[in-house]
Design an enzyme around this catalytic site. Structure first.
Site, PDB file in Angstrom:
ATOM      1  N   PHE A   1      -9.915  -0.086   0.310  1.00  0.00           N
ATOM      2  CA  PHE A   1      -9.357  -0.395   1.203  1.00  0.00           C
ATOM      3  C   PHE A   1     -10.205  -2.542   1.216  1.00  0.00           C
ATOM      4  O   PHE A   1     -11.657  -1.963   0.767  1.00  0.00           O
ATOM      5  CB  PHE A   1     -10.632  -0.524   2.381  1.00  0.00           C
ATOM      6  CG  PHE A   1      -9.223  -0.623   3.646  1.00  0.00           C
ATOM      7  CD1 PHE A   1      -7.875  -0.230   4.259  1.00  0.00           C
ATOM      8  CD2 PHE A   1     -10.089  -2.572   4.754  1.00  0.00           C
ATOM      9  CE1 PHE A   1      -7.397  -1.089   5.359  1.00  0.00           C
ATOM     10  CE2 PHE A   1      -9.041  -2.611   5.754  1.00  0.00           C
ATOM     11  CZ  PHE A   1      -7.880  -2.079   5.902  1.00  0.00           C
TER      12      PHE A   1
ATOM     13  N   ASP B   1       0.797  -1.181   0.057  1.00  0.00           N
ATOM     14  CA  ASP B   1       0.310   0.062   0.241  1.00  0.00           C
ATOM     15  C   ASP B   1       0.913   1.233  -0.256  1.00  0.00           C
ATOM     16  O   ASP B   1       1.336   1.257  -1.316  1.00  0.00           O
ATOM     17  CB  ASP B   1      -0.449   0.044   1.386  1.00  0.00           C
ATOM     18  CG  ASP B   1      -2.245   0.892   1.180  1.00  0.00           C
ATOM     19  OD1 ASP B   1      -1.828   1.562   0.506  1.00  0.00           O
ATOM     20  OD2 ASP B   1      -2.554   1.601   2.560  1.00  0.00           O
TER      21      ASP B   1
HETATM   22  P1  IMP Z   1       1.850  -0.203   3.726  1.00  0.00           P
HETATM   23  O1  IMP Z   1       2.802   0.072   4.373  1.00  0.00           O
HETATM   24  O2  IMP Z   1       0.558   1.079   3.706  1.00  0.00           O
HETATM   25  O3  IMP Z   1       2.588  -0.652   2.279  1.00  0.00           O
HETATM   26  O4  IMP Z   1       0.162  -0.948   4.533  1.00  0.00           O
HETATM   27  C1  IMP Z   1       1.312  -2.844   4.318  1.00  0.00           C
HETATM   28  C2  IMP Z   1       0.660  -2.651   5.345  1.00  0.00           C
HETATM   29  O5  IMP Z   1      -0.941  -2.956   5.641  1.00  0.00           O
HETATM   30  C3  IMP Z   1      -0.312  -4.630   4.708  1.00  0.00           C
HETATM   31  O6  IMP Z   1       0.526  -5.841   4.719  1.00  0.00           O
HETATM   32  C4  IMP Z   1      -1.647  -4.626   5.024  1.00  0.00           C
HETATM   33  O7  IMP Z   1      -1.523  -5.790   6.593  1.00  0.00           O
HETATM   34  C5  IMP Z   1      -1.705  -3.669   5.373  1.00  0.00           C
HETATM   35  N1  IMP Z   1      -2.987  -3.326   4.695  1.00  0.00           N
HETATM   36  C6  IMP Z   1      -2.753  -2.435   3.175  1.00  0.00           C
HETATM   37  N2  IMP Z   1      -3.730  -2.085   2.709  1.00  0.00           N
HETATM   38  C7  IMP Z   1      -5.107  -3.014   2.925  1.00  0.00           C
HETATM   39  C8  IMP Z   1      -5.523  -3.105   3.023  1.00  0.00           C
HETATM   40  O8  IMP Z   1      -6.627  -2.652   1.598  1.00  0.00           O
HETATM   41  N3  IMP Z   1      -7.157  -4.026   3.933  1.00  0.00           N
HETATM   42  C9  IMP Z   1      -6.862  -4.754   4.567  1.00  0.00           C
HETATM   43  N4  IMP Z   1      -4.608  -4.014   4.799  1.00  0.00           N
HETATM   44  C10 IMP Z   1      -4.381  -3.710   4.275  1.00  0.00           C
END
Ligand code: IMP
Ligand code: MG
Length: 182
Positions: free
Chosen positions: A151, A102
């Site tokens: 999400f 994300d």
């Molecule tokens: P980042 O650090 O923002 O890239 O997020 C990574 C982590 O956030 C992932 O491993 C997920 O656990 C959580 N995450 C990010 N987007 C979503 C989503 O749309 N649904 C559920 N969990 C998410």
């Protein structure tokens, strides 16, 4: 739980078909080598279990548990490692498996940490990658599906620890994201 979803994005057969392709590609890329797989828990639990059973290579599995969401739908950018095991990464071919890319904070932080162990190589494999401008760019070597910036829950992915047990992946209804935690 199905009623909490706006729509289903990938049903079980679609996920499994994609895992067949990803596993074939990974098995081919790492043939004659021994992998260290690092799973980023908890979101990647189902993905890791289903993917690794399709990879007939010798490998070691280690798990990291991190959190940066704290019940919100946006990353705080402050990635906290709840448990750091000492993965056997030195001189090894490391493959990081995560559920979703994300903002990039989580994988960028994990990759940096693992690089200090001087692995022979590091690659990143995610089931889902959101099409968006990221706070931190992360190079991905294997991506299951690219999705819009929405999400999603199910197949390991949660919202406030719920929905992980859905066997499919879907978009959570927007109004549920905005409700106070209970
Ligand atoms: P980042 O650090 O923002 O890239 O997020 C990574 C982590 O956030 C992932 O491993 C997920 O656990 C959580 N995450 C990010 N987007 C979503 C989503 O749309 N649904 C559920 N969990 C998410
Ligand atoms: Mg996660």
């Amino acid at each position: 739980m199905r009623g909490d979803l706006e729509r289903v994005l990938f049903d079980e057969p679609a996920i499994h078909r994609r895992l067949d392709d990803m596993a074939a590609q990974i098995s081919n890329d790492y043939r004659d080598r021994e992998l260290t797989v690092i799973a980023v828990l908890h979101g990647s639990l189902m993905f890791v279990a289903d993917l690794l059973r399709r990879i007939p290579l010798p490998l070691k599995l280690d798990c990291l548990s991190v959190a940066s969401y704290h019940g919100k739908a946006r990353s705080s950018g402050n990635v906290v490692s709840k448990e750091i095991t000492a993965p056997d990464a030195a001189d090894r071919d490391v493959l990081i498996l995560d559920d979703i890319l994300d903002s990039g904070h989580t994988l960028a932080t994990i990759r940096e940490t693992l690089e200090t162990a001087k692995p022979h190589s590091i690659r990143v494999c995610v089931l889902l990658s959101k099409k968006k401008q990221r706070a931190r760019e992360v190079h991905t070597d294997y991506v299951g599906f690219e999705i819009d910036d929405e999400f999603v829950v199910g197949y390991g992915l949660d919202f406030r620890e719920r929905y992980r047990n859905l066997p499919y992946i879907g978009v959570l209804r927007r109004e549920l994201l905005e409700q106070p935690d209970k």
